[in-house]
Scaffold this active site. Structure first.
Site, PDB file in Angstrom:
ATOM      1  N   LYS A   1       7.861  54.810  40.228  1.00  0.00           N
ATOM      2  CA  LYS A   1       7.285  53.823  41.151  1.00  0.00           C
ATOM      3  C   LYS A   1       7.563  54.207  42.603  1.00  0.00           C
ATOM      4  CE  LYS A   1      11.413  51.886  42.069  1.00  0.00           C
ATOM      5  NZ  LYS A   1      12.054  51.694  43.384  1.00  0.00           N
TER       6      LYS A   1
ATOM      7  N   THR B   1       8.563  47.503  45.685  1.00  0.00           N
ATOM      8  CA  THR B   1       8.741  48.774  46.388  1.00  0.00           C
ATOM      9  C   THR B   1       7.488  49.178  47.159  1.00  0.00           C
ATOM     10  OG1 THR B   1      10.205  49.424  44.581  1.00  0.00           O
ATOM     11  CG2 THR B   1       9.582  51.142  46.115  1.00  0.00           C
TER      12      THR B   1
END
Length: 332
Positions: free
Chosen positions: A191, A248
């Site tokens: 990610k 994120t």
């Protein structure tokens, strides 16, 4: 419980404070004596977690032997440094200690060979110990301010998972257990690459539509790779998958997002990385994932374009546009 946290960056500091507040006897260890002296004087980690007071009872030291005091040893160092830190701790870590990996990345041994997940790095350096991974959408800045956070702890021994869950859980930090260690670690690492892409799009002046598309298709890439490596598909719909991806890719607290944004604005990659002052895990993960995608025969076009920007001097705008011009296909 006696707990040692190795690594006094933002995350290690936040976790050490949380564990101390949970009633444990906690030692926070840093390898920089000057950093330890500053924290002892200020009772604050002004370098990495400013504004968060460190309790007087929280022990702070530069002594590597502190690793030997922990029934639970928490490794909160960037992925490139994990093996060397584990090797330094090896003479001291108890044979019955439980190791908790909290970094979000992958590791390429300098001697070459197969890419390692971080739990594999710890098990190689400290054989015979139980090892788990703590992961999920969890910025240190928010945990330090006691904002509500939910994460997962993954491993293959249910009683150990339960013990770690109880050690970390409180009224603002909720911990779930998960038996898919591979999936949790893959989601945590990959990610960061997608977050770099999200930042690049923002720096290029693109909007929410583009970022939503990137995150969704990025999740498809993460899932394909994880499943090929033996993970469970359902893991990527959870906290260590879509949960961590959202935070994120969208938050100012995300180093990967901020670094990507500066790259999208036209700043040289190396200049951006050096200016960040802390490790940008997605940069290391991009190189690792490129190799893993080839090894497992997994198509990962977003990760490939981010790699080209980071390592092949590709133009960020052209790299993002090329994703739009790929062969048209069904959504899968």
């Amino acid at each position: 419980m006696n707990i040692t946290v190795l690594g006094a960056g933002s995350w290690g500091t936040a976790l050490a404070r949380l564990l101390y507040d949970n009633g444990h006897r906690v030692t926070l260890q840093s390898w920089q004596r000057s950093h330890v002296a500053e924290m002892l004087q200020d009772r604050e980690n002004r370098q990495f977690l400013p504004g968060v007071a460190l309790p007087e009872g929280l022990r702070i030291t530069a002594d590597p032997a502190a690793a030997g005091q922990g029934e639970l040893v928490v490794f909160s160092v960037p992925s490139p440094a994990l093996d060397s830190v584990a090797q330094q701790a090896r003479p001291y870590v108890r044979p019955d200690a439980i190791l908790v990996s909290t970094a979000k990345g992958l590791y390429q041994p300098p001697e070459g060979g197969e890419m390692l997940r971080l739990s594999q790095v710890l098990r190689r350096a400290l054989p015979g110990r139980h090892c788990v991974a703590l992961s999920g959408p969890s910025h240190a800045e928010e945990v330090g301010r006691e904002l509500l956070t939910a994460v997962t702890v993954a491993g293959d021994d249910p009683p150990i998972l339960k013990l770690v869950q109880e050690a970390f859980s409180n009224d603002y930090f909720r911990v779930y257990t998960n038996n898919d260690l591979v999936g949790v670690e893959v989601g945590a690492a990959v990610k960061n690459i997608i977050a770099l892409g999200s930042g690049i799009l923002t720096g290029l002046g693109q909007g929410d539509n583009a970022r939503a598309a990137l995150m969704t298709r990025g999740l498809a890439e993460i899932t394909r790779l994880g499943v090929a490596m033996g993970a469970e598909e359902a893991t990527f719909a959870g906290l260590a998958g879509i949960g961590d991806l959202i935070v994120t890719c969208t938050s100012e607290n995300s180093r990967n997002f901020r670094a990507g944004r500066e790259i999208g604005r036209g700043r040289p990659v190396m200049e951006v990385i050096e200016h960040m002052g802390m490790v940008v895990e997605g940069v290391y993960a991009a190189e690792c994932v490129r190799q893993l995608a080839g090894r497992y025969g997994v198509e990962m076009p977003i990760s490939a374009q981010i790699y080209s920007v980071l390592y092949e001097n590709a133009d960020p705008g052209q790299a993002m546009r090329s994703l739009m011009l790929r062969e048209r296909k069904e959504e899968r």
